[in-house]
Write an enzyme that holds these catalytic residues in place. Structure first.
Site, short mmCIF file in Angstrom:
data_model
loop_
_atom_site.label_atom_id
_atom_site.label_comp_id
_atom_site.label_asym_id
_atom_site.label_seq_id
_atom_site.Cartn_x
_atom_site.Cartn_y
_atom_site.Cartn_z
N LYS A 117 53.10 -31.86 -7.98
CA LYS A 117 53.99 -32.90 -8.51
C LYS A 117 55.45 -32.49 -8.42
O LYS A 117 56.32 -33.34 -8.25
CB LYS A 117 53.61 -33.27 -9.95
CG LYS A 117 52.31 -34.06 -10.01
CD LYS A 117 52.29 -35.15 -11.05
CE LYS A 117 51.05 -36.01 -10.85
NZ LYS A 117 50.80 -37.01 -11.87
N LYS A 199 42.77 -37.95 -1.46
CA LYS A 199 42.10 -38.69 -2.53
C LYS A 199 42.75 -40.06 -2.72
O LYS A 199 43.96 -40.22 -2.48
CB LYS A 199 42.08 -37.86 -3.82
CG LYS A 199 43.08 -38.22 -4.83
CD LYS A 199 42.90 -37.51 -6.15
CE LYS A 199 44.11 -37.91 -7.01
NZ LYS A 199 44.00 -37.67 -8.40
N LYS A 202 46.77 -44.09 -6.82
CA LYS A 202 47.57 -45.29 -7.05
C LYS A 202 49.02 -45.10 -6.65
O LYS A 202 49.74 -46.07 -6.49
CB LYS A 202 47.46 -45.70 -8.52
CG LYS A 202 47.97 -44.67 -9.48
CD LYS A 202 47.40 -44.86 -10.86
CE LYS A 202 47.78 -43.69 -11.75
NZ LYS A 202 46.81 -43.37 -12.75
P1 ATP Z 1 48.18 -40.35 -9.33
O1 ATP Z 1 47.59 -41.17 -8.25
O2 ATP Z 1 49.47 -40.91 -9.88
O3 ATP Z 1 48.21 -38.88 -9.01
P2 ATP Z 1 45.64 -40.58 -10.51
O4 ATP Z 1 45.21 -41.83 -9.86
O5 ATP Z 1 45.09 -39.28 -10.08
O6 ATP Z 1 47.22 -40.48 -10.56
P3 ATP Z 1 45.24 -39.96 -13.29
O7 ATP Z 1 45.77 -40.76 -14.43
O8 ATP Z 1 45.86 -38.63 -13.04
O9 ATP Z 1 45.31 -40.84 -12.02
O10 ATP Z 1 43.67 -39.79 -13.43
C1 ATP Z 1 42.88 -40.46 -14.35
C2 ATP Z 1 41.45 -40.03 -14.17
O11 ATP Z 1 40.94 -40.57 -12.95
C3 ATP Z 1 41.25 -38.51 -14.07
O12 ATP Z 1 40.12 -38.11 -14.80
C4 ATP Z 1 41.08 -38.27 -12.60
O13 ATP Z 1 40.31 -37.14 -12.36
C5 ATP Z 1 40.38 -39.54 -12.14
N1 ATP Z 1 40.69 -39.87 -10.74
C6 ATP Z 1 41.89 -40.20 -10.23
N2 ATP Z 1 41.81 -40.44 -8.92
C7 ATP Z 1 40.52 -40.27 -8.57
C8 ATP Z 1 39.77 -40.38 -7.34
N3 ATP Z 1 40.34 -40.73 -6.21
N4 ATP Z 1 38.44 -40.15 -7.36
C9 ATP Z 1 37.83 -39.83 -8.52
N5 ATP Z 1 38.46 -39.68 -9.69
C10 ATP Z 1 39.78 -39.91 -9.74
#
Ligand code: ATP
Ligand code: LTN
Length: 333
Positions: A117, A199, A202
């Site tokens: 980050k 991965k 968003k």
């Molecule tokens: P960003 O995209 O801004 O890095 P993020 O989508 O990873 O954020 P978080 O709020 O950090 O979102 O994650 C919320 C939950 O969703 C966490 O438990 C994370 O492990 C899970 N998560 C996020 N993206 C994925 C993914 N692509 N596959 C599975 N689990 C996910």
């Protein structure tokens, strides 16, 4: 005592930092809904965490509302679980300070999310971004959960929370429960539809790479039709078929089917048929959530009543643990 007290405790949080995706849903939120019947659950919108990257206040405000509404729309039930907004329970920030003074700089400097980050937001490498795992440890330890369901990317942060709890208990006496991570097997990692090496996130600039939980049916199907796959054929799991493998993971996580069952079901079918089937299945899964959400978000007064009630319920638990920690370090009550 009553059965409720015998249930194991679970805590997790999600950041309100944008449109929640199918990755958040399959990797985290869907499991929360299953867990609430078996466990004594506490789930929060981690808005304090969200400001570790710059947020526009009016947008953040509406994202906090919408993330809370989405938790309800998914089927999380305030009568079964405690559902609240992190910043409305001040013990989180307060305990975070005590824990910060018991956490080493070197421990934080190793965290891969901080490294990622800070590379991504090089213009705003703030102290909060650095100490973010300590706040996460406070979120967890206040509620003494047995399990913390998170995606695989949060494992390192959970280990730090365990280290912090163990050290505190050793120095000051028993206050915290040392929690276990609870990482779901299926759907644990949903990859980008445009680059299956990354991965699904968003914050990806390419909107075709992710599906939002609140995308409408046509958008969901269109994004799956455009999903990147290799030029071969056959629907089976393989390292040279990362795109197809990701679609199989998604399809399996939604339908509960195994990889073998999926391969059998699509024998003799082309990639186009498979992508359409996955798109339609995901759209069918998300449609009732969106319909619920639209209803819930239109009643702000009820939403506010629920999150205030949730915060009161959470604070009763949090305050007890916080007071105990205060006493142990030598503060006056
Ligand atoms: P960003 O995209 O801004 O890095 P993020 O989508 O990873 O954020 P978080 O709020 O950090 O979102 O994650 C919320 C939950 O969703 C966490 O438990 C994370 O492990 C899970 N998560 C996020 N993206 C994925 C993914 N692509 N596959 C599975 N689990 C996910
Ligand atoms: N850091 C997590 C969100 C989060 C969390 C928590 C998860 C904040 N506090 C406590 C589990 C327990 C994330 O970004 N996914």
């Amino acid at each position: 005592m009553c059965e409720q007290n015998e249930k194991k405790k679970v805590l997790s949080c999600i950041q309100p930092s944008g449109m929640l995706t199918l990755g958040n849903y399959l990797g985290a939120l869907k499991n929360w809904v299953y867990m609430q019947n078996e466990f004594d659950c506490t789930f929060a919108v981690a808005d304090l965490h969200a400001i570790t990257v710059r947020q526009e206040p009016s947008k953040l405000r509406s994202q906090i509302y919408s993330t809370y509404a989405l938790m309800l729309a998914l089927g999380l039930d305030p009568n079964k679980s405690t559902l609240f907004i992190q910043s409305q329970v001040p013990e989180h920030s307060a305990l975070s300070w005590i824990l910060s003074c018991n956490t080493q700089f070197g421990e934080m400097a190793r965290m891969t999310q901080f490294k990622d980050k800070s590379a991504k937001h090089a213009d705003n490498i703030n102290v909060g971004l650095f100490s973010y795992p300590v706040l996460m440890a406070a979120d967890i330890l206040l509620y003494k959960p047995d399990f913390v369901p998170v995606g695989a990317d949060q494992k390192q942060h959970l280990e730090i929370a365990r280290d912090i709890a163990e050290r505190f208990n050793r120095i000051y006496g028993d206050v915290f429960t040392v929690p276990e991570a609870y990482i779901p097997k299926t759907g644990a990692r949903v990859m980008s539809l445009q680059d299956p090496e990354k991965k699904m996130s968003k914050s990806d600039e390419n909107a075709n790479s992710w599906v939002a939980i609140l995308d409408d049916r046509d958008t969901v199907i269109r994004k799956f039709k455009r999903a990147v796959t290799d030029s071969g054929s056959g629907i089976y799991l393989s390292d040279d078929k990362k795109g197809i493998s990701n679609l199989m993971t998604i399809y399996g996580a939604v339908t509960g089917k195994s990889y073998d069952e999926i391969t059998k079901e699509f024998e003799g079918k082309g990639y186009g048929d498979f992508k359409l089937a996955v798109g339609e299945t995901v759209a069918d899964e998300l449609a009732p959530i969106k319909a619920n959400y639209d209803k819930i978000i239109s009643d702000k007064a009820e939403l506010e009543r629920l999150f205030r009630e949730g915060a009161e319920k959470a604070e009763k638990v949090a305050r007890k643990t916080y007071f105990k920690a205060m006493k142990k370090v030598g503060f006056l009550l």
